[in-house]
Scaffold this motif. Structure first.
Motif: not given
Length: 517
Positions: A377, A379, A384, A420, A425
Motif C-alpha cells: 500500500k 504510504d 509499505a 515507490y 516497516s
C-alpha cells in the motif's frame, strides 16, 4: 564457464552475426510477429513466474498486450544472450549489456534498431539525463534504452554490534578499514572465545576488470582511474598505474594477515551475505542496497534487534586524506529492440509505444512494487508491504523482487525513480535508506568518472575473449600469492602485447571524437 569455452562461444556468435543481420534486415523466412504479443528476454533472480500468474496478468492488462517472456537465471544470462544472437531467433525486446562484445558486434552490423534519434517523441523514453544515455551508448549512438539507476551506489557495510563490542568507530580512511578488519580477526568480536572470525568478505567475482567489484572500489579509493583515466595527457587503463598496484598490495597484506575469507577466489557470490549474517565475517564492500538485504536476513530470522547489526559508510578516504569515490555507470543493462521481429518503422513505433506506457509512473510502480492493495500500500512516497503472511501474496512479492523488477527502467525502488521506495516497516529500514541517500549525495562530489565509458574499441570487441581475463586472473593470482608483483606487471605488459596497445589507441581516438560527432 572456462575461458576457452567463452572464447569458442563468442567466436561462434561473431561468425553468425552477419547471417543474423541479413535476416534482421530482410525479414528472413521467419513469420511475422503477432502484433498483440510482445516477446521479451530478461534476467531472473529466483523461480520463474507463472505466465498465468497474478503479476503477469496484471502487467498484461495494464499494457493491453500479451507478454511472452523468456526468463533466464542471472548467472547464465550472458551466455544465453550470446547463444540467442547466434541462433537468429531473437525476441523483440532483449535486456542487454550495451557494451557486451556480442551485442556491440550485432548492433553495429544492423541487427538492432539505432534509437539515437527515435525516443524524443515518447514521453517516458525521452532521455532526461544525457550522461547516463551517453554512458550506455556505443561511440555516441544509442542502440538500447538504459535502465536508469543511481549514479553512485558504492558503500561499506559493517557488523555494527561487533564495532560496538570492540569500542571501534566507523571507518573514514582505508587505514581505518584495515584496523577494523584486523580487530574483527584478532579480538573475538562475537565473544565466543575462539579465533574464528575475519574482517572482509569477498566472493569470486564473475565480472571482468572495472565491473564494480570490491577490488575496483578499493583501487579507486587509492586513486586509480575508474577503468580509464588521464595520465600525462592520454587515457590509460586504470590497472597500468601505481595506485592500482598500491591498492592490491594493501589488500594482499589483509589477505596474508587472515583478515579476508581464505576462499575469496572461489566463494559463491550468491552466498555473499551468509558469513556476515552467520557471524563469521564483518565487512562487505558493495552497492549500498546490500545494507537493506542484510537487515532482511536478521529480521527474517526473528532478530528483534536487527537494526543493531548493520552499519554503513560511504566511500573511504586514502591514507593522506584525499577521497576518490567509485561511481556507477548510471544504468544497469539496457533494453534493445531486435530488427528480426520488429522489421519496419511502424513495428518499431508499436513496440516503443508499449515500452513508453511501461515507463510511466503507473507502469513502473506495477513492475517494481507490485499490485497495490495486494502486496503493498502506498504510504507517502514509499510502498509499505502488506499481507506478508499470505502465501499467495508472498508469491506476488517474490515475482516482483526476483523477476518483474527487471522490467523497471526508470530508477530503482530504494534510492529514487518513478516507483515507490519499497520500505518494510521498521525504523532501521527508514534510517538506512536515508543514510544511503545522504552518502550518495556526498560521495558524488568526489566521484571518479570514466571518460571512456561511452566508447567501444573495435579491438576490444574482436579480442575481448583473449584480453578480458588477463588482468582479473593476474590480480587474483597476485592476491593469492601465486604471482609476484613483477609477474603481475608482466601480465599487464602481456595485455598490451595481446592487443591492448591497439585498444588504448582506439579509446583515445574515439574519446577525442565524441565531442565532434
Amino acid at each position: 564457464m572456462s575461458a576457452s569455452r567463452r572464447r569458442r562461444l563468442l567466436a561462434g556468435v561473431l561468425t553468425l552475426t552477419a547471417a543474423l543481420t541479413a535476416s534482421a534486415c530482410s525479414g528472413g523466412d521467419a513469420p511475422a510477429a503477432d502484433p498483440n504479443t510482445l516477446t521479451i528476454m530478461t534476467k531472473l533472480f529466483g523461480p520463474a513466474p507463472d505466465p498465468k500468474g497474478e503479476m503477469q496478468q496484471a502487467v498484461e492488462k495494464f499494457l493491453g498486450k500479451k507478454l511472452q517472456i523468456t526468463w533466464v537465471p542471472n548467472a547464465e544470462y550472458a551466455d544465453k544472450v550470446n547463444v540467442t544472437l547466434a541462433s537468429g531467433n531473437v525476441p523483440q525486446v532483449v535486456v542487454v549489456d550495451p557494451h557486451g562484445p556480442a551485442f556491440v558486434k550485432a548492433a553495429q552490423a544492423g541487427a538492432f534498431w539505432d534509437l539515437t534519434d527515435k525516443l524524443a517523441k515518447y514521453p517516458s523514453l525521452k532521455p532526461v539525463d544525457e550522461r547516463r544515455v551517453l554512458n550506455a551508448s556505443i561511440n555516441g549512438k544509442s542502440y538500447a534504452i538504459p535502465r536508469m539507476r543511481p549514479m553512485l551506489r558504492s558503500a561499506v557495510m559493517i557488523r555494527k554490534d561487533w564495532l560496538d563490542k570492540l569500542g571501534l568507530k566507523l571507518p573514514e580512511t582505508v587505514d581505518d578499514l584495515y584496523n577494523i578488519a584486523e580487530a574483527f580477526t584478532e579480538k573475538d568480536p562475537d565473544g565466543n572465545g575462539k579465533k574464528d572470525t575475519y574482517g572482509l568478505i569477498i566472493p569470486k567475482w564473475p565480472g571482468k576488470y572495472a565491473s564494480a567489484s570490491p577490488y575496483d572500489t578499493l583501487e579507486t579509493w587509492f586513486g586509480a582511474p575508474n577503468q580509464w583515466g588521464e595520465r600525462n595527457g592520454k587515457l590509460v587503463p586504470g590497472f597500468d598505474t601505481p595506485e592500482f598496484l598500491e591498492a592490491n598490495k594493501f589488500l594482499k597484506k589483509m589477505i596474508d594477515g587472515g583478515m579476508v575469507n581464505p576462499d575469496f577466489a572461489s566463494y559463491d557470490t550468491a552466498k555473499w551475505d551468509d558469513p556476515f549474517f552467520q557471524g563469521k565475517g564483518g565487512i562487505i564492500i558493495d552497492v549500498n542496497v546490500r545494507a537493506r538485504a542484510l537487515l532482511d536476513k536478521f529480521r527474517d530470522n526473528g532478530d528483534k534487534d536487527y537494526g543493531d547489526k548493520v552499519a554503513m559508510v560511504g566511500n573511504l578516504k586514502r591514507a593522506d586524506g584525499k577521497k576518490f569515490s567509485l561511481p556507477f555507470t548510471g544504468y544497469n543493462d539496457a533494453i534493445a529492440i531486435s530488427k528480426q521481429n520488429v522489421r519496419t518503422e511502424q513495428d518499431l513505433d508499436n513496440v516503443l509505444k508499449v515500452l513508453d506506457k511501461l515507463g510511466t509512473k503507473e507502469g513502473q510502480i506495477l513492475v517494481q512494487n507490485g499490485i497495490e492493495g495486494r502486496n503493498f500500500k502506498a504510504d507517502g512516497d514509499t510502498a509499505a508491504l502488506i499481507n506478508e503472511d499470505d502465501p499467495a501474496v508472498r508469491v506476488v512479492q517474490d515475482n516482483v523482487d526476483q523477476a518483474f523488477t527487471q522490467l523497471g527502467f526508470q530508477g530503482d525502488t530504494t534510492y529514487g525513480g518513478l516507483a515507490y521506495a519499497r520500505t518494510p516497516s521498521g525504523q532501521a529500514y527508514k534510517d538506512i535508506i536515508k543514510l544511503g541517500l545522504d552518502l550518495m549525495n556526498e560521495d558524488l562530489k568526489t566521484a571518479v568518472f570514466n571518460p571512456a565509458l561511452p566508447v567501444v574499441s573495435p579491438t576490444a570487441v574482436s579480442k575481448g575473449a583473449q584480453l578480458d581475463d588477463i588482468i582479473p586472473d593476474a590480480r587474483i593470482k597476485f592476491l593469492s600469492g601465486e604471482m609476484t608483483e613483477e609477474q603481475l606487471k608482466g601480465e599487464i605488459k602481456r595485455w598490451y602485447d595481446a592487443g591492448g596497445t591497439q585498444v588504448a589507441a582506439e579509446i583515445n581516438d574515439l574519446v577525442s571524437k565524441l565531442g565532434t560527432n
